[in-house]
Design a protein around this motif. Sequence first.
Motif, PDB file in Angstrom:
ATOM      1  N   ASP A   1     -52.409  18.417  29.724  1.00 47.55           N
ATOM      2  CA  ASP A   1     -51.142  19.144  29.812  1.00 47.55           C
ATOM      3  C   ASP A   1     -51.337  20.533  30.408  1.00 47.55           C
ATOM      4  N   SER A   2     -50.634  20.761  31.508  1.00 46.40           N
ATOM      5  CA  SER A   2     -50.779  21.984  32.289  1.00 46.40           C
ATOM      6  C   SER A   2     -49.403  22.542  32.600  1.00 46.40           C
ATOM      7  N   PRO A   3     -49.281  23.872  32.661  1.00 45.24           N
ATOM      8  CA  PRO A   3     -47.959  24.482  32.789  1.00 45.24           C
ATOM      9  C   PRO A   3     -47.356  24.357  34.183  1.00 45.24           C
ATOM     10  N   LEU A   4     -46.031  24.328  34.215  1.00 46.99           N
ATOM     11  CA  LEU A   4     -45.227  24.390  35.431  1.00 46.99           C
ATOM     12  C   LEU A   4     -44.143  25.444  35.222  1.00 46.99           C
ATOM     13  N   GLY A   5     -43.569  25.890  36.315  1.00 48.47           N
ATOM     14  CA  GLY A   5     -42.446  26.818  36.212  1.00 48.47           C
ATOM     15  C   GLY A   5     -42.543  27.941  37.223  1.00 48.47           C
ATOM     16  N   LEU A   6     -41.400  28.591  37.471  1.00 45.90           N
ATOM     17  CA  LEU A   6     -41.312  29.684  38.435  1.00 45.90           C
ATOM     18  C   LEU A   6     -40.504  30.826  37.831  1.00 45.90           C
ATOM     19  N   ASP A   7     -41.007  32.037  37.998  1.00 50.15           N
ATOM     20  CA  ASP A   7     -40.293  33.233  37.563  1.00 50.15           C
ATOM     21  C   ASP A   7     -39.811  33.953  38.826  1.00 50.15           C
ATOM     22  N   CYS A   8     -38.504  34.021  39.001  1.00 50.61           N
ATOM     23  CA  CYS A   8     -37.920  34.572  40.225  1.00 50.61           C
ATOM     24  C   CYS A   8     -37.241  35.910  39.947  1.00 50.61           C
ATOM     25  N   ASP A   9     -36.856  36.572  41.022  1.00 46.72           N
ATOM     26  CA  ASP A   9     -36.220  37.881  40.868  1.00 46.72           C
ATOM     27  C   ASP A   9     -34.847  37.773  40.231  1.00 46.72           C
ATOM     28  N   ASP A  10     -34.159  36.636  40.424  1.00 44.01           N
ATOM     29  CA  ASP A  10     -32.797  36.492  39.923  1.00 44.01           C
ATOM     30  C   ASP A  10     -32.651  35.424  38.851  1.00 44.01           C
ATOM     31  N   GLN A  11     -33.661  34.581  38.690  1.00 45.15           N
ATOM     32  CA  GLN A  11     -33.606  33.495  37.709  1.00 45.15           C
ATOM     33  C   GLN A  11     -34.988  33.264  37.136  1.00 45.15           C
ATOM     34  N   ASN A  12     -35.001  32.756  35.906  1.00 50.29           N
ATOM     35  CA  ASN A  12     -36.273  32.422  35.270  1.00 50.29           C
ATOM     36  C   ASN A  12     -36.302  30.925  34.964  1.00 50.29           C
TER      37      ASN A  12
ATOM     38  N   SER B   1     -34.033  22.519  30.420  1.00 51.43           N
ATOM     39  CA  SER B   1     -33.613  21.213  29.924  1.00 51.43           C
ATOM     40  C   SER B   1     -33.414  20.299  31.125  1.00 51.43           C
ATOM     41  N   ILE B   2     -33.528  19.001  30.876  1.00 54.98           N
ATOM     42  CA  ILE B   2     -33.365  18.027  31.956  1.00 54.98           C
ATOM     43  C   ILE B   2     -31.888  17.768  32.219  1.00 54.98           C
TER      44      ILE B   2
ATOM     45  N   LYS C   1     -32.319  22.465  34.363  1.00 56.01           N
ATOM     46  CA  LYS C   1     -31.415  23.612  34.283  1.00 56.01           C
ATOM     47  C   LYS C   1     -32.040  24.651  33.360  1.00 56.01           C
ATOM     48  N   ASN C   2     -31.884  25.939  33.726  1.00 58.00           N
ATOM     49  CA  ASN C   2     -32.325  26.991  32.808  1.00 58.00           C
ATOM     50  C   ASN C   2     -31.153  27.431  31.941  1.00 58.00           C
ATOM     51  N   ASN C   3     -31.371  28.457  31.120  1.00 66.55           N
ATOM     52  CA  ASN C   3     -30.320  28.891  30.196  1.00 66.55           C
ATOM     53  C   ASN C   3     -29.093  29.421  30.909  1.00 66.55           C
ATOM     54  N   ALA C   4     -29.286  29.866  32.172  1.00 71.60           N
ATOM     55  CA  ALA C   4     -28.153  30.385  32.941  1.00 71.60           C
ATOM     56  C   ALA C   4     -27.449  29.291  33.727  1.00 71.60           C
ATOM     57  N   GLY C   5     -27.926  28.051  33.626  1.00 71.68           N
ATOM     58  CA  GLY C   5     -27.311  26.936  34.328  1.00 71.68           C
ATOM     59  C   GLY C   5     -27.795  26.752  35.751  1.00 71.68           C
ATOM     60  N   ALA C   6     -28.789  27.531  36.179  1.00 72.93           N
ATOM     61  CA  ALA C   6     -29.342  27.386  37.529  1.00 72.93           C
ATOM     62  C   ALA C   6     -30.289  26.191  37.591  1.00 72.93           C
ATOM     63  N   SER C   7     -30.390  25.581  38.781  1.00 69.94           N
ATOM     64  CA  SER C   7     -31.148  24.340  38.936  1.00 69.94           C
ATOM     65  C   SER C   7     -32.492  24.565  39.614  1.00 69.94           C
ATOM     66  N   MET C   8     -33.479  23.818  39.163  1.00 68.19           N
ATOM     67  CA  MET C   8     -34.784  23.702  39.815  1.00 68.19           C
ATOM     68  C   MET C   8     -35.172  22.233  39.790  1.00 68.19           C
TER      69      MET C   8
ATOM     70  N   ARG D   1     -38.390  22.642  44.150  1.00 76.58           N
ATOM     71  CA  ARG D   1     -37.318  22.681  45.141  1.00 76.58           C
ATOM     72  C   ARG D   1     -36.089  23.331  44.513  1.00 76.58           C
ATOM     73  N   PHE D   2     -35.501  24.296  45.228  1.00 79.61           N
ATOM     74  CA  PHE D   2     -34.225  24.880  44.808  1.00 79.61           C
ATOM     75  C   PHE D   2     -33.119  24.264  45.658  1.00 79.61           C
ATOM     76  N   PRO D   3     -32.200  23.510  45.057  1.00 80.57           N
ATOM     77  CA  PRO D   3     -31.198  22.762  45.844  1.00 80.57           C
ATOM     78  C   PRO D   3     -29.976  23.586  46.237  1.00 80.57           C
ATOM     79  N   ASP D   4     -29.804  24.777  45.644  1.00 77.21           N
ATOM     80  CA  ASP D   4     -28.588  25.561  45.908  1.00 77.21           C
ATOM     81  C   ASP D   4     -28.398  25.769  47.404  1.00 77.21           C
ATOM     82  N   ASN D   5     -27.180  25.559  47.856  1.00 83.45           N
ATOM     83  CA  ASN D   5     -26.887  25.606  49.291  1.00 83.45           C
ATOM     84  C   ASN D   5     -26.002  26.808  49.608  1.00 83.45           C
TER      85      ASN D   5
END
Length: 642
Positions: free
Chosen positions: A65-76, A82-83, A118-125, A141-145
């Motif tokens: 088990d190894s970590p995944l995830g991205l910390d961005c300037d506008d979203q975490n 959650s799936i 989805k993160n707590n703010a509802g943004a998608s990854m 992948r960030f799908p936001d268009n």
Amino acid sequence: MKIKLIDQLLISSILGVLLFTGCDTENNAPYVKSKDGLNKITLSLNEKGELFYQVTRRDSILISDSPLGLDCDDQNFTSGLSIAEISPTEERRETYDLKVGHYKNIDHVFNSRSITFKNNAGASMIIDLVAGEEGVAFRYRFPDNNAQQRIIKEEMTGFHIEQDAKGWLQPYNSAGQYTPAYEDFYLPVGSGDSIQDARNPSVGWCMPALFHVNDKKNWILIAETGNDGTFPGCHLQADATDGLYKVAFAKEDERYTIPLEENENAYPTSNLPWVMPWRAIIMGDQAGDILLSTLITDLAPASKIEDTSWIEPGKASWSWWSHPDDHSPAIYKAFTDLADAFGFEYTLFDAGWEKANQEDGIIDHAIAKGIKPMVWGYSSSYFDPESRKKRFKELADMGIKAVKIDFWCSDRQEVMAALQSVFEDAANEKLMINLHGSTMPRGWHRTWPNFMTAESVLGTESYFYEPRFPEKAAEQNTVLPFTRNVAGPTDYTPFALTMRQYPRVNTAVHELATAMIYTSGIIHFADSKEVFDALPIVVKKLFKDMPATWDKTECIVAEPGDAIILSRQEGAHSYIVGINGDHKAMPLKLDLTKYGKGFSKFSIITEGEDPLMEFKTETYPIATDWSYTLAPKGGFIIQFVE
């Protein structure tokens, strides 16, 4: 009492399975398995919504088990996840040809699926997963268009390697006048070892990184591929406590040779939508499975050049190694004539070629001989888009066929983007590219078949500069085929018999064999005209016959750090080539009938009376129980003949 990391990850995995409500059936479980059922990558979330993955082969854990995830300037996207959606598993087939490689024709099938979080703010990854017979891979992948720009401050991705695993890793050198350029030794290490004995101050470990795992039952290679210029080149952090190797971005100060502003940061930055590079884990039961893998090109974008008929692999003469300070027209013309005499397709005019051409038309001389000229250039001359396009057109109009561009020395995103444009702009002028002092290839020779080779290796020029190179070269030559050369074509500049500042201890046959061990779209042979002219007839014929790419390759012996023996075929030519990476003799026995079908005899090139400078050639009937002893740091080349 503190809980160890391995225990935390185990708990995370168990909780993650419990938290994936509604994911209890195979159709909506967060994993993908290869069609043959061997390789699998599985995602999980813990109670904090932190994301992990695990990689297995035959249900044995190769990466725990190894970590995944991205910390961005506008979203975490590092916790509170959650799936939102799990796509159906889809089959994808990658069928393509390579101009340069162990095989020409590739046909591989993968299973793939995408998991939307989805993160707590509802943004998608989205995390895309693939699994095939050679390994697994994932990408973000960030799908936001919405054309919004996003900056990634940190990537959490790690690769957790078991404590007892052994590996071969190369230090990632910190920024300097000639670094980073992936020109350090691959060091034998244990999982989690700190960096020691690097050639230069270092800030991490390079990818690809090779490990012998699962109680030495399996090999894995961790690599990056599919970088399209919207992401920096990545390496692994130096601190791998408990065997957790975490992804690190290129450093801000990697700008010594490239015109970048000092105050620019080096974080990945892109408008949305954004597709990031693949993190690939190549897997096999033998080290030879790693060497022969095409997973890195399988995951790279398809060729962007419609007509590739003008792209021709071949061999080149090259004067710099034997005459580094001689930029005269006479020496360049002499090496053009050498290429002509040995049936080489190319000659490379290194630094100083423009003055020589003005004085005595070295380009026209090569063209008149039917030899394709290649020329050297400095990276900063090819960084600005308009200057680059203008320069490529000038060179093409002169009759030049390829450009060797040197001293990139950076993995920053701006450089990765520039390289993509270099390939494209060169292709528009029907020019081939050789990168030196550069980053590691990342599947680009599929996307841009005019990308023929790259240095990114501690090659034979190190006999000039590195005092430890002679003693370590043989060992390195049996490691690089399982690491560096898996990433892409390698301009090792082989052969190089003349003694330099740090005298060679490998035998002459060992050095010759490296030309057939490594793959390079254009093989640049290093040594003087006098050395080539003095070769035995059989060796001269080998130089004329030797291909620069292969139809088929098999691993006969695959022992990184010790020995490598390959069976190679191209057209009507069939060879067995081997080198010894050890200072001890190595006995071996082979059934040559298995590899010499259709032939009655074989010619073998071995060590001569003076092993460092001379060759011996003999011809024998093909045998089922051929015995031979590889000389210490020696080699051999078999060519099957009628």
